[in-house]
Design a protein around this motif. Structure first.
Motif, short mmCIF file in Angstrom:
data_model
loop_
_atom_site.label_atom_id
_atom_site.label_comp_id
_atom_site.label_asym_id
_atom_site.label_seq_id
_atom_site.Cartn_x
_atom_site.Cartn_y
_atom_site.Cartn_z
N THR A 19 38.92 64.36 32.14
CA THR A 19 39.20 62.92 32.05
C THR A 19 40.12 62.63 30.87
O THR A 19 39.89 63.11 29.75
N THR A 23 41.94 57.50 21.19
CA THR A 23 41.37 56.82 22.36
C THR A 23 40.14 56.03 21.93
O THR A 23 39.24 56.58 21.30
N ASP A 36 35.92 52.04 24.38
CA ASP A 36 35.98 51.17 25.55
C ASP A 36 36.94 51.71 26.61
O ASP A 36 36.65 51.67 27.81
N ARG A 37 38.08 52.23 26.15
CA ARG A 37 39.05 52.79 27.10
C ARG A 37 38.48 54.05 27.76
O ARG A 37 38.64 54.25 28.96
N ARG A 95 35.32 54.68 28.24
CA ARG A 95 34.27 54.27 29.19
C ARG A 95 34.88 53.93 30.55
O ARG A 95 34.37 54.35 31.59
N ALA A 96 35.95 53.16 30.55
CA ALA A 96 36.59 52.78 31.81
C ALA A 96 37.06 54.01 32.58
O ALA A 96 36.91 54.09 33.80
N ARG A 97 37.63 54.96 31.87
CA ARG A 97 38.12 56.17 32.53
C ARG A 97 36.98 57.05 33.02
O ARG A 97 37.06 57.65 34.10
N GLN A 99 34.05 55.95 33.96
CA GLN A 99 33.49 55.27 35.13
C GLN A 99 34.31 55.56 36.37
O GLN A 99 33.77 55.73 37.47
N GLN A 100 35.62 55.67 36.20
CA GLN A 100 36.49 56.01 37.33
C GLN A 100 36.24 57.45 37.77
O GLN A 100 36.19 57.73 38.97
N ASP A 133 32.90 57.64 39.69
CA ASP A 133 32.77 56.79 40.88
C ASP A 133 32.30 57.55 42.12
O ASP A 133 31.46 57.04 42.87
#
Length: 855
Positions: free
Chosen positions: A553, A687, A690-691, A693-695, A697-698, A701
């Motif tokens: 990631t 990094t 928060d950034r 975390r979004a990645r 989560q992707q 998925d």
């Protein structure tokens, strides 16, 4: 006397109805829990007996720990051909089934159950014992076809032709649903995906020559035990576990037994609370009825009835009440069991209500509980009734002797309370968990008994304080309500005791849970140094491909793996302890803050080394440098050198008992093919969290069961788990409050009847209906708040002592949830108002002249 008793019972049936409700509730929970557990047990016994093979050959595993490692133990599939030649074997089948796979649809939504039941991916083979039959489509052929059970297909809206992704240990693969299989037996709530046998072996187990077990059918005339003996002679018993159908069914039933025990004990907990609170209600009701019937009992004595006949008359009324309450409770228990069966069906466990089992033990238990509780609760009032003098027929007076029993209560309550306080003090001072827990249980029981006994002694001083503002706020009405509560301390104490029990329980558990939550929060702050923890929502290991994707990631820096394994260690004091050990990558210090008594992380994770908790080590005579024999699954054994001793102050370090952990090289050597249970991830330089975390989560998925948690999320996860226990306690409290409200209603209703003439006189001299209702409501409120104050005070003391026991396990933070306690006190006042509504309304509607003329 019998005729007089029956007429008296029927004359007071309205007054006894609320007491009967307490009996009904307690009996209903006892009967319902027994019927439900017997029904589920019988249903699954039939399922296991009908689906188990005559003899099953499984991998040998001497370790009893069931912590999942992700590794699947196998036997050679070639055993099937070998065992076919054994005399008495009619057929041998290869089984290839796993429960650690994840199945998702095209939208990455999980196809598995959400109720804790497993998702089983297995090979399709049609035998007489198959729990399902093909009802549409065709059998799976090749590595891209699969069957799905009909219940899962309906719930998850999967149809023939849809594509699912199976994420197993060897790697993910896609299958197309080509058929639907319907359960012919009880569906235990699991999701079943069927592959053809070669595909299952290769895709699930990683080898075309692997099997999870071999199922054998016995030839006609050959018993299961005889066949097992012949197979044992062929294979031996050191390498494989051999089980007959009966043994297999017992093993499966034992695993189910844990689930059933939880339900049974929860329901019996409800029954216990109902019984305990019901005792106070029944004692109070009979005491008041006897007080009101003083003249009637005196007349019976004057007409020639002796003490034994009067006592027998009252106990006969109690017996009738118990019989009626038990009968209604048994019927309610059947309805409760039916509701639980329907609830299980909603959760996916398809039980049939037509197969409900009502064993002989259920009605026997129902009547023993119902009649026994009522009879015991009425015994003391019956003895008091027998002491009524024939001269009491000449005066409208309550039973004499109020002063003497209170003095006796003072002595007995003080003695019992002193022993209880000493036990709680011993609990707080103890350094051994088992001793502290035993003293805690003794102290809780004795202090509760002492408070119940001495409750009437506390009525006057406490209620004078609680109701002290009533005269100023409500004038003469407030003064009368306070004095009414003080009029009969025994009655007020007994009424408040019913509410006190439930609130003492909730107070103690609230303090304990708040302390646990605060302790875990402190421990997470102290030990967790990673930006995110990646783990399964139910702590089951995840496939290797997920670890690879997290590492890949964008923005993910350091990734440290955690993996568990059951182990058995032989310690210097001669003890063999089975527990669970953890394995970590080398840079553990970058994602966790580990406190060491001796050694460091490098020594702990070095090849051939192991770390353990310092308290555990001292207890068993282990030092740094000690060589410890360690057993892993599949009978793999080695010796590891103790490289470090941790002092995490949480009783278990990073593992379970003993806090054992070692490097990843050790677990990969002795437990090959395992799966990671958690990943500790730090953001790369440049990094933000928060950034990342979004990645993440992707990335996650396609894995709906796996979450990325930061410290706040991790704390919430712990809080939610503790909340489950609290919800149970609050449910018990709710039941106790319901019965306690019945007690307050009963007491006030009987009190209104008792004071009919007094109420008539008050109305005659100008007391308005609204003032009368307010007087009764205030009396109810002060009694309810009195019970709340006693219960919460007792509960806080219990909670502090529970925290002292938890402190021995490393949870040293003490927290008292004052907001919750204040809310409970306010809620108790509301309960008092609600309980007084009907008695107050009835009192206000009395005819004044009829009330004055009442005898």
């Amino acid at each position: 006397m019998l005729k007089a008793t029956l007429r008296s019972f029927l004359a007071h049936k309205g007054r006894l109805l609320l007491s009967a409700l307490a009996v009904v509730l307690s009996v209903a929970f006892v009967a319902g829990s027994l019927i439900f557990s017997d029904t589920v047990t019988r249903t699954f016994d039939r399922l296991f007996a009908s689906t188990a093979a005559d003899v099953t050959v499984e991998p040998k595993n001497d370790l009893s720990s069931q912590i999942p490692t992700g590794a699947t133990q196998t036997v050679p599939a070639s055993l099937a051909d070998r065992l076919t030649k054994v005399d008495g074997v009619a057929a041998a089948h290869v089984d290839a089934a796993v429960e650690n796979a994840t199945v998702v649809d095209s939208k990455h939504d999980s196809v598995g159950p959400t109720t804790g039941a497993p998702t089983i991916v297995t090979n399709w083979q049609v035998t007489e014992r198959s729990p399902v039959k093909l009802t549409s489509g065709h059998e799976p052929k090749g590595d891209s076809e699969a069957l799905l059970d009909a219940d899962t297909a309906k719930k998850k809206h999967v149809r023939i032709g849809d594509t699912l992704t199976v994420r197993a240990r060897p790697g993910p693969f896609q299958v197309r649903i080509v058929g639907i299989a319907t359960f012919t037996t009880t569906n235990p709530g699991a999701a079943l995906i069927y592959l053809d046998t070669p595909t299952a072996q290769t895709r699930l187990l990683g080898s075309p020559d692997a099997a999870t077990s071999i199922s054998l059918d016995a030839a006609p005339g050959v018993s299961d035990d005889r066949l097992k003996q012949r197979v044992a002679a062929e294979l031996g018993t050191k390498t494989y576990d051999l089980k007959t159908a009966e043994e297999q069914a017992k093993s499966a039933a034992a695993q189910l037994g844990g689930f059933l025990d939880v339900i049974k004990y929860v329901m019996l907990g409800f029954a216990g609370i109902a019984v305990l609170v019901g005792v106070f209600l029944i004692v109070n009701t009979f005491s008041m009825l006897i007080a009101q019937r003083t003249r009637e009992l005196g007349l019976l004595r004057a007409l020639g009835a002796d003490r034994r006949q009067v006592r027998r008359s009252v106990l006969t009324e109690a017996l009738l009440l118990g019989l009626v309450g038990s009968t209604l409770g048994l019927a309610a228990g059947i309805g409760l069991a039916l509701g639980l069966i329907k609830l299980m069906t909603a959760f996916g466990m398809n039980l049939k209500s037509t197969e409900m089992v009502i064993g002989w033990a259920t009605p026997v238990s129902a009547y023993v509980v119902g009649v026994g509780v009522t009879f015991v609760a009425a015994y003391l009032p019956a003895r008091r009734a027998a002491g009524v003098s024939p001269m009491a027929a000449l005066a409208d007076a309550e039973v004499a002797g109020v002063g003497r029993p209170l003095r006796v209560r003072a002595v007995v309550g003080a003695a019992v309370g002193a022993v209880g306080v000493a036990a709680l003090a011993g609990c707080a001072a103890s350094s051994k968990t088992s001793t502290a827990a035993s003293l805690l249980g003794l102290g809780v029981a004795l202090t509760l008994i002492a408070t119940v006994i001495a409750g009437p002694l506390l009525v006057r001083p406490v209620i004078r304080i609680l109701g002290g503002a009533f005269p100023a706020l409500f004038g003469s009405v407030g003064r009368m309500s306070q004095r009414n509560a003080l009029r009969n301390p025994r009655r007020t104490g007994a009424t408040a005791a019913a509410l006190m029990v439930g609130l003492a329980l909730v107070g103690g558990m609230s303090v304990a849970s708040a302390s646990m939550t605060k302790s875990f929060d402190q421990q997470i702050d102290k030990t967790l140094g990673a930006d995110f923890v990646i783990q399964n929502s139910n702590f089951v290991p995840f496939p290797q491909d997920l670890t690879d994707k997290v590492r890949g990631t964008q923005g993910a820096g350091l990734v440290v793996r955690q993996r568990f394994s059951p182990v058995a260690v032989r310690l210097p004091d001669g003890k063999r302890i089975e527990t669970t050990a953890a394995a970590y990558d080398q840079r553990l210090d970058d994602v966790a803050h580990v406190t060491y008594a001796q050694g460091n992380t490098a020594a702990a994770l070095a090849d051939g080394h192991i770390a353990m908790d310092v308290k555990f080590a001292r207890k068993h005579g282990v030092r740094v440098g000690s060589v410890i024999p360690v057993e892993f699954p599949a009978d793999r054994k080695t010796e590891l050198t103790v490289g470090a001793l941790t002092d995490q102050d949480n009783g278990g370090g990073f593992g379970m008992q003993g806090g054992l952990y070692f490097g990843f090289g050790t677990i990969e050597k002795y437990v090959p093919g395992g799966q990671d249970s958690a990943l500790y991830v730090n953001a790369a330089s440049g990094t933000s969290a928060d950034r990342l975390r979004a990645r993440l989560q992707q990335t996650l998925d396609p894995y709906p069961q796996v979450k990325a948690l930061d410290q706040a999320d991790y704390k919430k996860l712990i809080h939610d788990q503790i909340a489950v226990l609290l919800y149970l306690v609050y449910a018990l409290l709710g039941l106790a409050i319901v019965i306690a409200v019945l007690g307050v209603v009963n007491t006030l209703a009987l009190s209104v009847v008792e004071r009919t003439r007094e109420i008539g006189l008050l109305r005659a001299i100008g007391l308005a209906r609204r003032q009368l209702r307010r007087m009764i409501r205030l009396e109810s409120v002060v009694i309810a708040v009195f019970g709340a104050v006693l219960g919460l005070a007792l509960g806080i003391v219990w909670g502090v002592c529970v925290q002292q026991v938890l402190a021995l396990q490393g949870m040293k933070a003490l927290a008292i949830p004052w907001t919750t306690i204040l809310a409970v006190v306010i809620g108790s006042a509301v309960v008092g108002i609600v309980a007084a509504l009907l008695p107050a309304l009835r009192a206000s509607r009395m005819n004044v002249l009829a009330a004055i003329a009442h005898e």
